[in-house]
Scaffold this motif. Structure first.
Motif, PDB file in Angstrom:
ATOM      1  N   GLU A 109       0.818  -1.206   0.000  1.00  0.00           N
ATOM      2  CA  GLU A 109       0.000   0.000   0.000  1.00  0.00           C
ATOM      3  C   GLU A 109       0.855   1.261   0.000  1.00  0.00           C
ATOM      4  OE1 GLU A 109      -2.670  -0.314   3.277  1.00  0.00           O
ATOM      5  OE2 GLU A 109      -3.826  -1.971   2.387  1.00  0.00           O
ATOM      6  N   ALA A 110       1.980   1.207   0.718  1.00  0.00           N
ATOM      7  CA  ALA A 110       2.874   2.369   0.766  1.00  0.00           C
ATOM      8  C   ALA A 110       3.463   2.655  -0.609  1.00  0.00           C
ATOM      9  CB  ALA A 110       3.986   2.130   1.782  1.00  0.00           C
ATOM     10  N   ILE A 111       3.847   1.597  -1.330  1.00  0.00           N
ATOM     11  CA  ILE A 111       4.400   1.770  -2.674  1.00  0.00           C
ATOM     12  C   ILE A 111       3.323   2.247  -3.647  1.00  0.00           C
ATOM     13  CG2 ILE A 111       5.423   0.563  -4.637  1.00  0.00           C
ATOM     14  CD1 ILE A 111       6.847  -1.247  -2.631  1.00  0.00           C
ATOM     15  N   LYS A 112       2.143   1.652  -3.526  1.00  0.00           N
ATOM     16  CA  LYS A 112       1.043   1.996  -4.423  1.00  0.00           C
ATOM     17  C   LYS A 112       0.615   3.450  -4.276  1.00  0.00           C
ATOM     18  CE  LYS A 112      -3.584   0.425  -5.766  1.00  0.00           C
ATOM     19  NZ  LYS A 112      -4.684  -0.530  -5.475  1.00  0.00           N
ATOM     20  N   GLY A 113       0.654   3.947  -3.051  1.00  0.00           N
ATOM     21  CA  GLY A 113       0.191   5.307  -2.794  1.00  0.00           C
ATOM     22  C   GLY A 113       1.278   6.355  -2.898  1.00  0.00           C
ATOM     23  N   SER A 114       2.470   5.960  -3.321  1.00  0.00           N
ATOM     24  CA  SER A 114       3.595   6.889  -3.389  1.00  0.00           C
ATOM     25  C   SER A 114       3.693   7.537  -4.773  1.00  0.00           C
ATOM     26  CB  SER A 114       4.897   6.155  -3.064  1.00  0.00           C
ATOM     27  OG  SER A 114       5.119   5.135  -4.014  1.00  0.00           O
ATOM     28  N   LEU A 158       5.770   8.770  -8.413  1.00  0.00           N
ATOM     29  CA  LEU A 158       6.370   8.023  -9.513  1.00  0.00           C
ATOM     30  C   LEU A 158       7.803   7.605  -9.215  1.00  0.00           C
ATOM     31  CD1 LEU A 158       6.201   6.952 -12.401  1.00  0.00           C
ATOM     32  CD2 LEU A 158       6.932   9.220 -13.208  1.00  0.00           C
ATOM     33  N   LEU A 159       8.592   8.508  -8.620  1.00  0.00           N
ATOM     34  CA  LEU A 159       9.992   8.188  -8.338  1.00  0.00           C
ATOM     35  C   LEU A 159      10.104   7.028  -7.346  1.00  0.00           C
ATOM     36  CD1 LEU A 159      11.646  11.733  -8.117  1.00  0.00           C
ATOM     37  CD2 LEU A 159      11.884  10.040  -9.945  1.00  0.00           C
ATOM     38  N   THR A 160       9.233   7.023  -6.330  1.00  0.00           N
ATOM     39  CA  THR A 160       9.247   5.946  -5.338  1.00  0.00           C
ATOM     40  C   THR A 160       8.872   4.621  -5.982  1.00  0.00           C
ATOM     41  OG1 THR A 160       8.658   7.490  -3.588  1.00  0.00           O
ATOM     42  CG2 THR A 160       8.317   5.154  -3.129  1.00  0.00           C
ATOM     43  N   LYS A 161       7.891   4.668  -6.890  1.00  0.00           N
ATOM     44  CA  LYS A 161       7.476   3.441  -7.564  1.00  0.00           C
ATOM     45  C   LYS A 161       8.603   2.896  -8.434  1.00  0.00           C
ATOM     46  CE  LYS A 161       2.524   4.436  -7.617  1.00  0.00           C
ATOM     47  NZ  LYS A 161       1.334   4.758  -8.443  1.00  0.00           N
ATOM     48  N   ILE A 162       9.319   3.793  -9.100  1.00  0.00           N
ATOM     49  CA  ILE A 162      10.449   3.357  -9.925  1.00  0.00           C
ATOM     50  C   ILE A 162      11.560   2.774  -9.039  1.00  0.00           C
ATOM     51  CG2 ILE A 162      12.300   4.144 -11.451  1.00  0.00           C
ATOM     52  CD1 ILE A 162      10.337   6.243 -12.530  1.00  0.00           C
ATOM     53  N   ALA A 163      11.823   3.446  -7.924  1.00  0.00           N
ATOM     54  CA  ALA A 163      12.853   2.968  -6.994  1.00  0.00           C
ATOM     55  C   ALA A 163      12.485   1.622  -6.387  1.00  0.00           C
ATOM     56  CB  ALA A 163      13.078   4.000  -5.897  1.00  0.00           C
ATOM     57  N   ALA A 198      13.816  -1.664  -7.747  1.00  0.00           N
ATOM     58  CA  ALA A 198      15.156  -2.122  -7.370  1.00  0.00           C
ATOM     59  C   ALA A 198      15.127  -3.059  -6.173  1.00  0.00           C
ATOM     60  CB  ALA A 198      16.048  -0.917  -7.072  1.00  0.00           C
ATOM     61  N   VAL A 199      14.129  -2.865  -5.306  1.00  0.00           N
ATOM     62  CA  VAL A 199      14.059  -3.712  -4.097  1.00  0.00           C
ATOM     63  C   VAL A 199      13.053  -4.848  -4.268  1.00  0.00           C
ATOM     64  CG1 VAL A 199      14.743  -1.820  -2.585  1.00  0.00           C
ATOM     65  CG2 VAL A 199      12.321  -2.212  -3.018  1.00  0.00           C
ATOM     66  N   LEU A 200      12.451  -4.941  -5.456  1.00  0.00           N
ATOM     67  CA  LEU A 200      11.450  -5.988  -5.681  1.00  0.00           C
ATOM     68  C   LEU A 200      11.983  -7.394  -5.433  1.00  0.00           C
ATOM     69  CD1 LEU A 200       8.535  -6.472  -6.486  1.00  0.00           C
ATOM     70  CD2 LEU A 200       9.260  -6.561  -8.884  1.00  0.00           C
ATOM     71  N   PRO A 201      13.190  -7.736  -5.912  1.00  0.00           N
ATOM     72  CA  PRO A 201      13.716  -9.085  -5.629  1.00  0.00           C
ATOM     73  C   PRO A 201      13.844  -9.361  -4.134  1.00  0.00           C
ATOM     74  CG  PRO A 201      14.969  -8.050  -7.387  1.00  0.00           C
ATOM     75  CD  PRO A 201      14.088  -6.986  -6.816  1.00  0.00           C
ATOM     76  N   ALA A 202      14.260  -8.336  -3.381  1.00  0.00           N
ATOM     77  CA  ALA A 202      14.392  -8.509  -1.928  1.00  0.00           C
ATOM     78  C   ALA A 202      13.036  -8.725  -1.284  1.00  0.00           C
ATOM     79  CB  ALA A 202      15.076  -7.290  -1.317  1.00  0.00           C
ATOM     80  N   LEU A 203      12.024  -8.000  -1.758  1.00  0.00           N
ATOM     81  CA  LEU A 203      10.679  -8.155  -1.213  1.00  0.00           C
ATOM     82  C   LEU A 203      10.114  -9.543  -1.534  1.00  0.00           C
ATOM     83  CD1 LEU A 203       9.091  -4.662  -2.003  1.00  0.00           C
ATOM     84  CD2 LEU A 203       9.808  -5.562   0.228  1.00  0.00           C
ATOM     85  N   LYS A 204      10.413 -10.029  -2.731  1.00  0.00           N
ATOM     86  CA  LYS A 204       9.963 -11.374  -3.091  1.00  0.00           C
ATOM     87  C   LYS A 204      10.640 -12.425  -2.206  1.00  0.00           C
ATOM     88  CE  LYS A 204       8.673 -10.576  -7.921  1.00  0.00           C
ATOM     89  NZ  LYS A 204       8.961 -10.897  -9.338  1.00  0.00           N
TER      90      LYS A 204
END
Length: 340
Positions: free
Chosen positions: A250-255, A257-262, A265-271
Motif C-alpha cells: 500500500e505504501a508503494i502503491k500510494g507513493s 512516480l519516483l518511489t514506484k520506480i525505486a 530495485a528492491v522488488l527481488p528482496a521483497l519477493k
C-alpha cells in the motif's frame, strides 16, 4: 520410502493434495500413497501425474472427517475415514509416515489412537517452524495441548531439540522457555516449576527463559510453551507478517512516480522476504511424541505446502527422529503417568 497422504483433508482437497504429491515424487526419492475417495483421486492422477504415475498409488477410503466434527468421537466411529486409514497404513508398516491437512484435532486423535505414544511421552506436541532473522525457530507446543504440566514442557524441550538438530541441522540447538522475562524468578507457577527441571537435562542446550521478541530475532532455536500460548504466538506471527507485506504494498502503491520506480530495485528482496514468511515453504508441523512420523499441515495448504510437508515427512524418517526421541526420553529418565 513410502509416505501416506490424506488426500481428502484441507480446504482444497483432493486436487491440491494430488498436485502436491505429484511434485513431491518428482523432486524427492520416495513413493506416495494417496488415501481417500478413489473416484475423485484417480481422474486427477490420470490428468496430471504423467511419468511419475508408477510412484503414486491410491488406497480407497470411503469416509472423511469434517472440520466441525468432534475429533475423538469421529476417529473412533469413522473407521474408514481417510486420516484414520492413512494412520493405520503406518501402524501396519505399509507406509513410513503420514501427511494430513484436514482437522488438526482429528489428526492428533488419529495419531494418538492409531500410532500411540512413544514410551515415556505423556503428551505429543506440535512443533511449528517460525522464520527468524538468522534461520528458523521451532515453537512447541503450538496447539496440541492448551494446558500443560511442567513435565510436558520438559518433554517438548527434548523432542524439539532433537527435531531441530536432525532435521534442521542445527548443532546443539539453543532451547529456551517462553516467559515474561529472562530472570529465573520470573513467570507463573508453570514456568517457575519448569525452569529447574529443564536445567537438569543433559541431552539439551538449555539457555534459560526467553521472551517473545527473541523468536523473530533468532536468539533461540527451540522455544517451549503450552499450546494455548504457542497458538496465540503462531497466529499473531502469521497475521503480523501478512500485515507488514500488505502495508509495504500500500505504501508503494500510494507513493509518487519516483518511489514506484525505486521500488523496482528492491522488488527481488521483497519477493525473497515474502518467500521466507510463506508457511507453504515450511510444509507442515510434525506431531512429535507419537510412535511414527506424522506431519500436520495448514488447513488451507495448496500444492506447494503439501509437497514440502511430504519432504519434512521424508526427512523425519530418514534422520530417524522417532528413534532419537525414544532414546533421549529414556536417557533422561523422565517418568510419566501414562494417563496424563
Amino acid at each position: 520410502m513410502k509416505i501416506a497422504v490424506d488426500a481428502m483433508g484441507g480446504d482444497f482437497a483432493p486436487e491440491e493434495i494430488v498436485l502436491g504429491a505429484i511434485e513431491a515424487v518428482k523432486e524427492y526419492d520416495l513413493e506416495v500413497v494417496l488415501v481417500g475417495d478413489e473416484n475423485r483421486i484417480n481422474p486427477l492422477l490420470q490428468k496430471h501425474s504423467g511419468p511419475v504415475s508408477d510412484r503414486i498409488s491410491v488406497y480407497h477410503a470411503s469416509q472423511t472427517i469434517d472440520m466441525d466434527e468432534h475429533p475423538g468421537v469421529s476417529v473412533r466411529k469413522k473407521k474408514d475415514a481417510s486420516i484414520v486409514v492413512a494412520t493405520r497404513l503406518v501402524k501396519e508398516g505399509s507406509c513410513d509416515a503420514v501427511v494430513a491437512a484436514g482437522s488438526t484435532g482429528a489428526a492428533v486423535a488419529a495419531a494418538m489412537f492409531g500410532l500411540g505414544r512413544i514410551k515415556g511421552v505423556a503428551r505429543p506436541t506440535i512443533a511449528t517452524p517460525i522464520p527468524n532473522l538468522t534461520g528458523t525457530t521451532i515453537l512447541l507446543d503450538s496447539g496440541a495441548n492448551v494446558d500443560c504440566k511442567p513435565k510436558h514442557l520438559v518433554q517438548s524441550a527434548v523432542m524439539g531439540s532433537i527435531y531441530s538438530e536432525y532435521v534442521l541441522g542445527i548443532e546443539k540447538p539453543r532451547v529456551g522457555l517462553l516467559n515474561i522475562g529472562e530472570e529465573e524468578n520470573k513467570g507463573n507457577e508453570q514456568t517457575l516449576t519448569t525452569f529447574p527441571l529443564l536445567k537438569q537435562l543433559t541431552t539439551i542446550n538449555f539457555i534459560g527463559n526467553v521472551e517473545g521478541r527473541d523468536i523473530p530475532k533468532g536468539t533461540v532455536d527451540v522455544v517451549v510453551c503450552d499450546g494455548f500460548v504457542g497458538n496465540v504466538v503462531l497466529k499473531l506471527g502469521e497475521g503480523l507478517a501478512s500485515a507488514i507485506m500488505q502495508l509495504i504494498k500500500e505504501a508503494i502503491k500510494g507513493s509518487g512516480l519516483l518511489t514506484k520506480i525505486a521500488s523496482l530495485a528492491v522488488l527481488p528482496a521483497l519477493k525473497g522476504l515474502k518467500k521466507k514468511l510463506d508457511y507453504a515453504e515450511y510444509g507442515g508441523a510434525p506431531l512429535l511424541g507419537v510412535d511414527g512420523g506424522f506431519i500436520i499441515c495448514h488447513g488451507s495448504s495448496k500444492a506447494k505446502a503439501i509437497k514440502n510437508a511430504i519432504r519434512v515427512a521424508h526427512e523425519i524418517v530418514e534422520q530417524k527422529v522417532i528413534e532419537h526421541i525414544r532414546d533421549s526420553i529414556a536417557k533422561e529418565g523422565i517418568v510419566t503417568n501414562e494417563n496424563e
